[in-house]
Design a protein around this motif. Structure first.
Motif, short mmCIF file in Angstrom:
data_model
loop_
_atom_site.label_atom_id
_atom_site.label_comp_id
_atom_site.label_asym_id
_atom_site.label_seq_id
_atom_site.Cartn_x
_atom_site.Cartn_y
_atom_site.Cartn_z
N UNK A 124 0.61 -1.21 -0.13
CA UNK A 124 -0.16 -0.38 -0.07
C UNK A 124 0.64 1.05 0.40
N UNK A 125 1.95 0.74 0.25
CA UNK A 125 2.61 2.22 -0.16
C UNK A 125 3.56 2.85 -1.04
N UNK A 126 3.64 3.85 -1.35
CA UNK A 126 3.80 4.61 -2.68
C UNK A 126 5.81 4.94 -3.75
N UNK A 127 6.13 4.08 -4.18
CA UNK A 127 7.59 4.36 -4.74
C UNK A 127 7.69 5.46 -5.56
N UNK B 245 3.51 10.45 4.73
CA UNK B 245 4.30 9.82 5.61
C UNK B 245 4.54 7.90 5.28
N UNK B 246 6.25 8.04 5.83
CA UNK B 246 6.13 6.32 5.38
C UNK B 246 6.48 5.96 3.83
N UNK C 17 12.55 16.61 1.21
CA UNK C 17 11.63 15.02 1.38
C UNK C 17 12.41 14.61 2.85
N UNK C 18 12.21 15.21 3.70
CA UNK C 18 12.51 14.84 5.06
C UNK C 18 11.58 15.15 5.53
N UNK C 19 11.31 17.01 5.15
CA UNK C 19 9.83 17.17 5.82
C UNK C 19 8.28 16.33 6.01
N UNK C 20 8.86 15.96 4.59
CA UNK C 20 7.32 14.55 4.61
C UNK C 20 6.92 13.56 5.61
N UNK D 206 12.71 2.57 11.31
CA UNK D 206 11.14 3.36 11.42
C UNK D 206 11.00 4.72 11.76
N UNK D 207 10.30 5.96 10.21
CA UNK D 207 11.07 7.24 11.01
C UNK D 207 10.39 7.67 12.79
#
Length: 673
Positions: free
Chosen positions: A430-433, A497-498, A551-554, A672-673
């Protein structure tokens, strides 16, 4: 055939007789000029160092064509406009089309047999298809490579741009010439129409040479003045009445032609680059195209030279595809360099004597109404177009190259119909790449589409050749900034996120373009390392900081691939029996791992610094999977890991798939973040 004999023929026979015996005597000296033109072009294309300005032979052709076409139209001055146009286009079709179609079809077939498919082939195909209908110059003007770029010399249809210019000129010039023929004694404006258009075209060419060089080089508006110059010379000479040839004009004409060859490479094209060539050609034409004998005319009419001039169209058609096929296969070296002119002369003579001449003077075609001949040409062109499409569409079935195995060689999106074993990876489902970068991002397409299908991820891909994200070498080019900004904005809009972002790029200095036979390899490596100056390194660092900060802020995970191996030669060009001896393959398909490690050391140091600063960043290093302890090879155990000098093959993608998939699992599951 005398004028009295012509007058006694019925109308249809009169038309045919005029086709076979035009009212202008053949001028062997003009054939000699054509021979000089085509020989200059051939020598330049064989090796530009031998005659750096030899490409100006094309401009000599243009001027001569304008003059000769004017003679041809004037010999039929009594025809009504409609009849004149139909008759003109029938003669042009019978003169140009048969030999052109034979060359194009043969080139499509030979290309499918011997030229491996790569990203450039799409440009080649577009050029060839456009050449069927006289618009290859328009297609070439819109492509990335210009006429003098290294990539252009591998396009087997490049030379057809000149035919496109002439054929487009033929669409408008007969009407302009008819206006001059009928109105020169009644309408003063008709005498200045063509000169005015010529001056406008010249001015346009001078302006466009600075603002849009490719369009200036390839398109008719900036070349019209060259063909029109020959027509204006004819009009001027016809207004003056019969005159004797002037040898006094020949010497400055020859001097200007020589000057054109010398200075054109240093000047903008076509203006001012070919001005000397055009003026020199006009002077030579004026010297040889009048009445009476002249020393220059006799020299240019020398039988062998005149014969080459009669072959000039076929020589021009065939010289380039034969050169390109040699460049793709054995290379222009040794015996091939000496065999080339013999083969070219044989093929061109066959084209002239068995295709060009017979159809141009075929009585059954000349007896038909011109409209019928033109109508017959349309399905022939359509049939050739279908044949050309088939050779491209089914190249894998007919190619003699090992690269015909697209599954092994091509990095394509994994097809939905092909079975693929799923992998249990709940952390990825389900994640987006998001995959973004230059052509090396596109070269991961097999791997990324496979991992998405195996794990249930959704993939979003944005790539543009030459436009990298975080290349670690220097700042990205200015013309890539819009692409970079649009891609980042799309990620900011759509990422959750993720999700995972893969930034892919060429992060090593390229090894192509060097003479690996003559130059010391270690010296080249030192030169390449020195090209990454402190200023470049700082610019690369700053750009990486900007991208990674956004990108890190996302809250997304960022994966950057470490610099991959790269090679001196391209595997797709050097893996067949007919191309392994090519000079382009001299560097070989293997590299010392230690040399590659030294080339990428500064980039790896910057990656380590960035990874320490950005917790969301993971560095994925495929090099250990692609290299042995001491050597990295583009082809391993008969299977290609790389397609060319630095892009992965389809097989290489599948080799890296397990490692990449595990990297994604690790960054989303264990860290995980």
């Amino acid at each position: 055939m005398t004028a009295q004999a012509l007058a006694m023929l019925p109308d249809r026979s009169l038309t045919v007789a005029r086709m076979l015996h035009p009212e202008r005597s053949h001028n062997a000296a003009i054939d000699g000029l054509r021979a000089l033109a085509v020989l200059a072009v051939i020598v330049f294309h064989a090796n530009a160092a031998w005659l750096p300005g030899g490409f100006t032979g094309v401009d000599l052709f243009f001027v001569v064509s304008g003059f000769v076409i004017s003679q041809s139209l004037a010999s039929r001055a009594g025809m009504p406009l409609g009849a004149l146009l139909l008759d003109f286009y029938r003669r042009r079709v019978l003169r140009l089309l048969p030999a052109l179609l034979v060359m194009l079809m043969a080139t499509f077939v030979l290309s499918a047999l011997f030229i491996p498919r790569a990203w450039r082939n799409e440009q080649f195909d577009q050029t060839g298809w456009a050449a069927l209908v006289g618009f290859s110059n328009v297609v070439l003007a819109g492509q990335q490579d210009d006429y003098f770029s290294p990539g252009a010399e591998l396009n087997p249809f490049l030379h057809t741009w000149t035919l496109g210019v002439e054929e487009q000129f033929y669409l408008v010039f007969p009407l302009l010439f008819f206006v001059w023929l009928r109105g020169r004694d009644r309408w003063p404006w008709s005498r200045v129409l063509l000169p005015a258009l010529t001056v406008l075209s010249l001015a346009w060419a001078a302006w466009q040479a600075q603002t849009a060089p490719a369009a200036a080089f390839y398109l008719l508006p900036s070349r019209f003045w060259e063909l029109a110059a020959g027509a204006l010379l004819y009009q001027w000479m016809s207004a003056r009445g019969p005159g004797r040839r002037r040898d006094a004009l020949a010497l400055p004409g020859l001097a200007l032609l020589l000057a054109g060859v010398l200075v054109a490479p240093q000047l903008a094209m076509p203006v001012p680059g070919v001005l000397a060539t055009v003026v020199g050609t006009l002077l030579l034409l004026a010297a040889v195209a009048g009445h009476g004998q002249s020393r220059v005319g006799r020299a240019l009419g020398w039988a062998p030279l005149s014969y080459l001039g009669r072959l000039s169209y076929s020589l021009y058609l065939w010289h380039w595809p034969l050169l390109v096929l040699l460049r793709w296969t054995y290379g222009l070296q040794g015996a091939a360099l000496w065999l080339y002119p013999v083969l070219l002369l044989a093929v061109s003579a066959a084209s002239y004597h068995y295709v060009e001449r017979p159809l141009r003077s075929a009585l059954p075609l000349l007896r038909l109404a011109p409209a019928k001949v033109l109508a017959m040409a349309l399905p022939v062109v359509a049939l050739c177009g279908a044949g050309a499409w088939a050779t491209v569409e089914y190249h894998e079935q007919i190619s003699l190259s090992v690269t015909r195995d697209g599954y092994a060689w091509q990095a394509r999106r994994y097809p939905a119909w092909r079975p693929l074993e799923p992998v249990s990876a709940p952390a990825l489902e389900g994640r987006r790449l998001f995959v973004v970068g230059d052509s090396h991002a596109a070269a991961y397409r097999t791997m990324t589409s496979m991992v998405a299908r195996q794990t249930g991820m959704e993939i979003r891909q944005e790539d543009r050749g030459g436009c990298s994200f975080v290349n670690l070498l220097r700042a990205s080019p200015a013309d890539c900034q819009d692409f970079i900004e649009d891609s980042l904005s799309a990620i900011e809009r759509d990422a959750r996120p993720g999700d995972i972002v893969l930034l892919a790029a060429l992060r090593m200095p390229e090894l192509r373009g060097f003479d690996w036979q003559q130059q010391d390899a270690q010296q080249i490596y030192r030169q390449l390392r020195a090209e990454r100056t402190p200023a470049h390194a700082q610019a690369a660092h700053d750009e990486a900081e900007r991208v990674l900060g956004r990108l890190q802020r996302l809250g997304v995970h960022v994966v950057i691939d470490a610099p991959l191996p790269l090679f001196k030669a391209g595997a797709y060009r050097c893996s067949d029996w007919f191309n392994r001896s090519n000079p382009a393959c001299a560097g070989g398909l293997s590299m010392s791992r230690a040399d590659l490690q030294r080339l990428r050391a500064p980039q790896m140091a910057l990656l380590a610094e960035l990874a320490a600063r950005y917790p969301s960043l993971t560095v994925w290093d495929p090099l250990p999977l692609l290299c042995g302890p001491d050597t990295c090879s583009a082809v391993q155990d008969g299977e290609p890991l790389f397609f060319d000098n630095d892009h992965l093959s389809g097989h290489g993608n599948r080799v890296l798939l397990p490692s990449f998939r595990q990297t994604l699992i690790d960054v989303t599951g264990d860290n995980p973040l």
